[in-house]
Design an enzyme around this catalytic site. Structure first.
Site, mmCIF file in Angstrom:
data_model
loop_
_atom_site.group_PDB
_atom_site.id
_atom_site.type_symbol
_atom_site.label_atom_id
_atom_site.label_comp_id
_atom_site.label_asym_id
_atom_site.label_seq_id
_atom_site.Cartn_x
_atom_site.Cartn_y
_atom_site.Cartn_z
ATOM 1 N N GLN A 54 -5.533 -11.436 22.965
ATOM 2 C CA GLN A 54 -6.300 -12.465 22.276
ATOM 3 C C GLN A 54 -5.337 -13.432 21.614
ATOM 4 O OE1 GLN A 54 -7.083 -11.561 18.446
ATOM 5 N NE2 GLN A 54 -9.236 -12.076 18.346
ATOM 6 N N GLU A 70 -14.580 -8.014 16.739
ATOM 7 C CA GLU A 70 -13.329 -7.484 16.192
ATOM 8 C C GLU A 70 -13.607 -6.575 15.005
ATOM 9 O OE1 GLU A 70 -10.577 -10.310 14.335
ATOM 10 O OE2 GLU A 70 -8.940 -8.987 14.896
#
Lengths: 373, 414
Positions: free
Chosen positions: B135, B253
């Site tokens: 990411q 997340e």
């Protein structure tokens, strides 16, 4: 996994909250705070009528036998409302002691009276400053007559009946202590001032007061520990109820109060303080739920779970009540604002069945015992 | 109130348990159990190879990305079944490290915004572990203030040209794909000029440099982009909608990071029972006992907060930002426990070699890793903002840069 109160239990909480909103507003609490009443008799009468005193007392002894999880949700609401009544002293302490240690005849005699609220009970153990131990108990029993002083005693001038810890043999070990039931009508009782005037506190002077043994001779200390463990979970629910209310009050004020041209809750100094209150409360709530589960199922984990709930809820309530005043600034320190009701109650509940430091010690003892096993 | 599975949950647990005991790499169990904090011990076996092997074995039997739909390579399982799976997977869960960001963040974002062709091509390979994702969000100028990022994407025909720098990219050095957020329009306020892409990590112009951390390890990287070209077809969401897309990633997340964080409590409890202090075992010391009680209350509180969240999942509810407290409490606790454990060791607390230091140097490892726990995946301060604003409804801070074109926002020198 179903680690949550049931819909019925939540419904009970709603009913009790609605009742307390009407009958235990801060104006009612203040009648006791200001000394207009020793305790709130009208609220007590309403509680009697509501039938919640006997929530965890079996039907055969005049209770509703609903159970401990139900009593926990009731306790949370009482704590939220800072109720100025002897619910805890009479039910979590006196009734629990009789349930645990009473003879069949004592249970049949006293529990229905406590469940109906006709009789108010309390527990008298403490005599002087310092951690309570068999060594600090000087009040003696001879031929079922008690002589000595208990101070302070919660709701001592109101209670009709007390469970009293007395010294029955020489020495300072646990076996030197026995419990007795005493009719307080013939006992000298003086009101003493306390940090929380919404809860009556007294000095009791026993002079050859007639008493009947509760449980076996020399078993008093062990029974007391069991009573305290059970009461710890119930008072912990009062503590998270109070903490929740203090958190909500602080949050609302931080939204409405403007300074420097903006709501004070938009400043990180304030919002992070409130976030920390929330975190402590959520941890305590989870520990309390675990305590409720252990109490409700009479699990072997109860002593550890109770001490955990007690320490955690004491921390959370003191934290939330203290910082609720801080968020309110100077106004939080006025007699007029309600912040001090929680500040007082949080600090009283932190002491009432043994101070936090004592419970921390007990908790570590119990963790050690589990790991040794 | 109970801790029992429902009938359906019990059946799922039995099925998972049976499959794991028949298929897990049991030769790794003794090594994995010896993993000290923030590392994975696979003994003489190659960690990445073993991780990929276990991943593929699970994938072939439908045991990865459980909550994803089957045609994306998942199992279509409920969130509570995901929790049960993780409980049953036990020590072997340590082998999931390289795949967590793909499964928890990149995959859901691709699933929400990519074309059907891309979903079919990418998601099953992500699920099977054949391809690993990272990411590419944080930048030197945009950490907590993610929307302050500066990596530029400029349109050139059917392609975009990327220039700039990312930082704190976990696993960039072994990743095949990256999820990349860029600035496509600096003349509008910061949240409005962002666009999301995905790209091959071996694209020409991508340079990866490991960051040496405080604890000497290198789990994170800097990633530099010099005239890197990405086809427009690899854009996720509309041009200028990158912020909205990133919220999907970040919501996942928090859920993937929040559960079951280590706190250090079982380790410190064991340690003080065995440490021979000046007056006998350290656990008999009053100051130590006070701290133990406090830490136990927090660790136990987290454990049963997780039980409450699991209950919510079991009832089909979605836990909200309340889940933020896990990392906030655990990160602080670990740092504090590490410092106390070293304090009790005296100067020996300074030893770092697992052969020489107490408890195989796990408290020293905690001391040197825990500062990162309090920063990564939402710093303590950001988490407190989330609790205050989204759980309790307190007003947001005044945002002086909110309506200012990005290229007119003041920049400091650091």
């Amino acid at each position: 996994m179903n680690f949550e109160f049931s819909e019925d239990q939540k419904l009970l909480a709603d009913q009790v909250r609605k009742f307390l909103d009407d009958n235990c507003a801060s104006s009612h609490v203040r009648e006791v705070l200001e000394g207009e009443r020793v305790y709130h008799e009208d609220l007590w009468a309403g509680i009697k009528e509501l039938g919640i005193l006997g929530t965890a007392i079996p039907e055969q002894y005049g209770g509703s036998g609903a159970g401990y999880l139900e009593l926990c949700v009731v306790a949370e609401e009482l704590g939220r409302a800072v109720a100025p009544i002897p619910f805890g002293a009479s039910i979590y302490l006196a009734a629990e002691a009789i349930l645990l240690a009473g003879s069949e005849q004592q249970k049949s005699t006293y529990l229905p009276q406590l469940a109906s609220g006709e009789t108010i009970g309390t527990l008298a153990v403490s005599e002087r400053a310092g951690e309570v131990s068999p060594r600090t108990i000087a009040l003696t029993a001879k031929d079922n007559q008690l002589t000595g002083v208990k101070m302070p005693v919660q709701y001592g001038t109101i209670a009709d009946l007390a469970v009293v810890a007395a010294k029955t043999s020489a020495g300072d070990d646990a076996r030197s202590i026995s419990l007795f039931l005493v009719d307080l009508s013939a006992v000298k009782r003086d009101v003493v001032d306390s940090i929380d005037p919404t809860q009556n506190m007294a000095r009791l002077t026993f002079e050859d007061a007639a008493a009947e043994p509760l449980g076996g001779a020399g078993e008093g200390w062990d029974i007391l520990q069991k009573v305290y463990d059970r009461a710890a979970v119930l008072f912990a629910f009062e503590q998270i109820g109070g903490a929740q209310k203090a958190l909500e009050t602080a949050t609302e004020y931080a939204k409405e109060r403007y300074a420097f041209g903006r709501p004070i809750g938009s400043f990180q100094g304030i919002k992070h303080m409130i976030a920390n209150m929330y975190v402590d409360l959520e941890l305590a709530r989870s520990n309390c739920y675990y305590g409720a589960w252990a109490l409700g199922t009479d699990a072997a984990e109860l002593p550890e779970a109770a001490a955990t709930a007690r320490v955690s809820a004491t921390t959370a309530y003191q934290h939330c009540a203290r910082n609720n005043i801080q968020v309110h600034g100077g106004m939080g320190f006025t007699w007029e604002f309600d912040c001090h009701l929680h500040y007082r109650r949080s600090n009283l509940l932190a002491l009432n069945i043994g101070a936090k430091s004592e419970w921390e010690n007990k908790l570590v003892d119990r963790l050690e015992a589990r790991n040794a096993a | 109130m109970d801790f029992e599975d429902t009938k359906q949950e019990a059946a799922f647990r039995a099925e998972a348990r049976e499959w794991i005991s028949a298929n897990a790499p049991s030769y790794l169990e003794e090594h994995l159990e010896k993993s000290v904090f923030a590392t994975v011990n696979t003994g003489p076996y190659d960690q990445m190879e073993e991780s990929k092997k276990w991943r593929k074995t699970k994938y072939d039997a439908g045991w990865t990305c459980l909550s994803w739909p089957k045609d994306h390579g998942g199992r279509g399982a409920s969130p509570i079944e995901g929790v049960i799976w993780r409980q049953e997977e036990g020590v072997y869960g340590a082998l999931n490290g390289p795949f967590g960001i793909g499964e928890g963040m990149c995959g859901p974002t691709v699933a929400a915004f990519a074309s059907d062709e891309h979903k079919q091509a990418l998601l099953p390979k992500l699920a099977s572990g054949e391809e690993i994702w990272c990411q590419l969000f944080s930048e030197p100028a945009g950490g907590s203030d993610l929307a302050g990022l500066r990596t530029k994407a400029e349109k050139d025909g059917d392609e975009w040209v990327i220039n700039g720098q990312k930082i704190w990219t976990s696993g960039a050095h072994y990743s095949d794909w990256g999820l990349l957020i860029t600035r496509t329009d600096p003349s509008v306020p910061k949240h409005k000029g962002l666009t999301m892409f995905f790209l091959r990590m071996d694209s020409p112009g991508v340079e990866i440099r490991p960051i040496k951390q405080v604890n000497g390890q290198s789990g994170f990287n800097e990633v530099f982009f010099t005239d890197v070209r990405i086809p427009d077809a690899q854009r996720l969401g509309e041009v200028g909608d990158g912020w909205k897309v990133s919220l999907v990633t970040l919501m996942n997340e928090r859920l993937s990071i929040g559960g079951g964080m280590p706190t250090g409590f079982p380790e410190v409890f064991e340690f003080v029972r065995t440490l021979d202090g000046a007056d006998g075992p350290a656990i008999k010391d009053g100051a130590v006992r006070t701290k133990l009680a406090e830490w136990h209350c927090k660790a136990n509180g987290l454990k049963y907060t997780a039980a409450r969240l699991t209950t919510a999942l079991s009832k089909g509810q979605t836990p909200g930002p309340e889940a933020s407290i896990g990392k906030l409490v655990a990160g602080n606790m670990m740092q504090e426990i590490a410092a106390h454990a070293l304090d009790l060791q005296g100067l020996s607390g300074a030893l770092l070699d697992p052969e020489q230091a107490e408890m195989a140097a796990r408290f020293q490892a905690m001391l040197l890793r825990s500062p990162a726990t309090r920063i990564e995946g939402g710093s303590d301060e950001i988490l407190r903002n989330i609790i205050a604003e989204r759980v309790l409804g307190l007003p947001p801070d005044v945002r002086v840069d909110k309506d200012v074109p990005f290229n007119e926002i003041p920049r400091g020198s650091a």
